[in-house]
Design a protein around this motif. Structure first.
Motif, PDB file in Angstrom:
ATOM      1  N   TRP A 153       0.487 -12.308   8.528  1.00 17.85           N
ATOM      2  CA  TRP A 153       0.985 -11.198   7.721  1.00 17.85           C
ATOM      3  C   TRP A 153       2.054 -10.444   8.495  1.00 17.85           C
ATOM      4  N   GLU A 154       3.223 -10.288   7.868  1.00 22.06           N
ATOM      5  CA  GLU A 154       4.287  -9.457   8.440  1.00 22.06           C
ATOM      6  C   GLU A 154       4.226  -8.112   7.741  1.00 22.06           C
ATOM      7  N   ILE A 155       4.383  -7.037   8.508  1.00 18.53           N
ATOM      8  CA  ILE A 155       4.304  -5.684   7.949  1.00 18.53           C
ATOM      9  C   ILE A 155       5.683  -5.048   7.976  1.00 18.53           C
ATOM     10  N   SER A 156       6.082  -4.479   6.827  1.00 13.58           N
ATOM     11  CA  SER A 156       7.325  -3.728   6.720  1.00 13.58           C
ATOM     12  C   SER A 156       7.011  -2.326   6.239  1.00 13.58           C
ATOM     13  N   ILE A 157       7.726  -1.350   6.749  1.00 13.01           N
ATOM     14  CA  ILE A 157       7.626   0.018   6.268  1.00 13.01           C
ATOM     15  C   ILE A 157       8.765   0.195   5.271  1.00 13.01           C
ATOM     16  N   LEU A 158       8.445   0.697   4.068  1.00 17.05           N
ATOM     17  CA  LEU A 158       9.445   0.853   3.013  1.00 17.05           C
ATOM     18  C   LEU A 158       9.755   2.328   2.774  1.00 17.05           C
ATOM     19  N   GLN A 159      10.965   2.589   2.369  1.00 19.79           N
ATOM     20  CA  GLN A 159      11.325   3.949   1.995  1.00 19.79           C
ATOM     21  C   GLN A 159      10.607   4.336   0.711  1.00 19.79           C
ATOM     22  N   PRO A 160      10.419   5.653   0.500  1.00 19.46           N
ATOM     23  CA  PRO A 160       9.679   6.083  -0.710  1.00 19.46           C
ATOM     24  C   PRO A 160      10.392   5.686  -2.001  1.00 19.46           C
ATOM     25  N   PHE A 187       0.855  -1.182   0.000  1.00 15.78           N
ATOM     26  CA  PHE A 187       0.000   0.000   0.000  1.00 15.78           C
ATOM     27  C   PHE A 187       0.895   1.237   0.000  1.00 15.78           C
ATOM     28  N   MET A 188       0.647   2.138  -0.950  1.00 20.04           N
ATOM     29  CA  MET A 188       1.434   3.366  -0.998  1.00 20.04           C
ATOM     30  C   MET A 188       0.506   4.568  -1.076  1.00 20.04           C
ATOM     31  N   ARG A 189       0.710   5.492  -0.145  1.00 18.00           N
ATOM     32  CA  ARG A 189      -0.035   6.745  -0.116  1.00 18.00           C
ATOM     33  C   ARG A 189       0.932   7.837  -0.585  1.00 18.00           C
ATOM     34  N   PHE A 190       0.600   8.474  -1.702  1.00 21.90           N
ATOM     35  CA  PHE A 190       1.481   9.491  -2.264  1.00 21.90           C
ATOM     36  C   PHE A 190       1.414  10.773  -1.441  1.00 21.90           C
ATOM     37  N   LYS A 191       2.562  11.442  -1.325  1.00 20.97           N
ATOM     38  CA  LYS A 191       2.674  12.712  -0.607  1.00 20.97           C
ATOM     39  C   LYS A 191       3.320  13.744  -1.529  1.00 20.97           C
ATOM     40  N   GLU A 192       2.889  15.000  -1.415  1.00 16.80           N
ATOM     41  CA  GLU A 192       3.468  16.085  -2.234  1.00 16.80           C
ATOM     42  C   GLU A 192       4.965  16.208  -1.997  1.00 16.80           C
ATOM     43  N   THR A 193       5.407  15.916  -0.795  1.00 10.06           N
ATOM     44  CA  THR A 193       6.824  16.028  -0.437  1.00 10.06           C
ATOM     45  C   THR A 193       7.667  14.924  -1.068  1.00 10.06           C
ATOM     46  N   ARG A 194       7.014  13.957  -1.694  1.00  7.81           N
ATOM     47  CA  ARG A 194       7.649  12.763  -2.258  1.00  7.81           C
ATOM     48  C   ARG A 194       8.076  11.767  -1.178  1.00  7.81           C
ATOM     49  N   LEU A 195       7.732  12.029   0.102  1.00 10.03           N
ATOM     50  CA  LEU A 195       7.980  11.067   1.172  1.00 10.03           C
ATOM     51  C   LEU A 195       6.755  10.159   1.275  1.00 10.03           C
ATOM     52  N   HIS A 196       6.556   9.397   0.220  1.00 12.37           N
ATOM     53  CA  HIS A 196       5.398   8.525   0.141  1.00 12.37           C
ATOM     54  C   HIS A 196       5.413   7.504   1.282  1.00 12.37           C
ATOM     55  N   GLU A 197       4.228   7.226   1.810  1.00 11.20           N
ATOM     56  CA  GLU A 197       4.090   6.219   2.868  1.00 11.20           C
ATOM     57  C   GLU A 197       3.857   4.866   2.212  1.00 11.20           C
ATOM     58  N   ARG A 198       4.750   3.918   2.486  1.00 12.11           N
ATOM     59  CA  ARG A 198       4.649   2.588   1.880  1.00 12.11           C
ATOM     60  C   ARG A 198       4.677   1.521   2.968  1.00 12.11           C
ATOM     61  N   LYS A 199       3.677   0.648   2.928  1.00 11.80           N
ATOM     62  CA  LYS A 199       3.627  -0.496   3.840  1.00 11.80           C
ATOM     63  C   LYS A 199       3.510  -1.758   3.002  1.00 11.80           C
ATOM     64  N   LEU A 200       4.351  -2.732   3.307  1.00  9.41           N
ATOM     65  CA  LEU A 200       4.342  -4.006   2.614  1.00  9.41           C
ATOM     66  C   LEU A 200       3.874  -5.093   3.581  1.00  9.41           C
ATOM     67  N   TYR A 201       2.800  -5.775   3.194  1.00 12.70           N
ATOM     68  CA  TYR A 201       2.307  -6.927   3.949  1.00 12.70           C
ATOM     69  C   TYR A 201       2.801  -8.171   3.222  1.00 12.70           C
ATOM     70  N   SER A 202       3.543  -9.014   3.914  1.00 16.84           N
ATOM     71  CA  SER A 202       4.052 -10.262   3.333  1.00 16.84           C
ATOM     72  C   SER A 202       3.500 -11.436   4.126  1.00 16.84           C
ATOM     73  N   ARG A 203       2.936 -12.401   3.386  1.00 13.99           N
ATOM     74  CA  ARG A 203       2.393 -13.578   4.069  1.00 13.99           C
ATOM     75  C   ARG A 203       3.541 -14.535   4.388  1.00 13.99           C
ATOM     76  N   VAL A 204       3.698 -14.818   5.669  1.00 12.59           N
ATOM     77  CA  VAL A 204       4.695 -15.769   6.140  1.00 12.59           C
ATOM     78  C   VAL A 204       3.925 -16.820   6.925  1.00 12.59           C
ATOM     79  N   LYS A 205       3.920 -18.037   6.367  1.00 12.96           N
ATOM     80  CA  LYS A 205       3.080 -19.124   6.882  1.00 12.96           C
ATOM     81  C   LYS A 205       1.637 -18.637   6.836  1.00 12.96           C
ATOM     82  N   ASN A 206       0.956 -18.511   7.953  1.00 12.96           N
ATOM     83  CA  ASN A 206      -0.438 -18.071   7.920  1.00 12.96           C
ATOM     84  C   ASN A 206      -0.647 -16.705   8.556  1.00 12.96           C
TER      85      ASN A 206
END
Length: 191
Positions: free
Chosen positions: A184-191, A163-182
């Motif tokens: 969801w692991e959440i990671s915050i990604l750089q823009p 999921f990525m929410r765009f920001k005017e500053t270009r510091l977009h908010e990005r969250k990655l959900y990865s399924r590990v076994k059963n």
């Protein structure tokens, strides 16, 4: 929050904010039979506990590609809310019962095209195509159109959803959900 629930929330917010005719339009990417990625726009039919459902002919290029390599990606871009969602996952077919349900929900023209044409096959001309369509309209007048055996739906069971929410500053908010076994692991990604 479960990423499927978050997707539904974001999708609902875009539908409320947008005046687009096709807010469910998304880019489906498959692995081509020649090894090259292949993308096309499709319409999301439904989100279930299993995953993301799209429909179409199984004997089309996308159908044969997911049959050969049952992995796919979906990408959504929502202008009004300035959000992007990217999904990767494994592909399975929907049940025959579900396929018929989706087919019966299609408008009549879409049913005729699905029944009477082979998606992606070469034709003589646009005029030929229109003549064939007009003949099918006459042929099916007053008749129910049955769901073809070559038409169904696929479910993309997500292994990753970003999921990525765009920001005017270009510091977009990005969250990655990865399924590990059963789970969801959440990671915050750089823009």
């Amino acid at each position: 929050m479960n990423p499927l629930e978050l997707f539904e929330k974001w999708f609902s917010e875009e539908k409320q904010a947008s005046k687009l005719k096709l807010p469910a339009a998304c880019c489906l990417s498959t692995i081509g039979l020649d090894g090259y990625p292949n993308s096309r726009f499709v319409s999301l039919k439904e989100v279930t506990e299993e995953g993301f459902v799209i429909t179409g002919p199984l004997n089309s290029r996308k159908g044969t590609e997911v049959e050969e390599t049952p992995k796919a990606a979906l990408s959504f871009w929502w202008t009004e809310t300035q959000r992007q969602v990217r999904i990767q996952g494994d592909v399975t077919k929907v049940s025959t019962h579900k396929a018929r349900k989706y087919f019966n929900e299609r408008n009549r023209s879409s049913q005729i095209v699905s029944f009477g044409f082979q998606q992606g096959k070469k034709i003589e001309s646009i005029k030929y195509l229109q003549n064939q369509f007009n003949q099918k309209i006459i042929e099916f007048e007053g008749k129910e159109i049955e769901c073809p055996e070559t038409w169904s739906g696929i479910i993309i069971k997500p292994t990753r959803i970003e999921f990525m929410r765009f920001k005017e500053t270009r510091l977009h908010e990005r969250k990655l959900y990865s399924r590990v076994k059963n789970t969801w692991e959440i990671s915050i990604l750089q823009p």
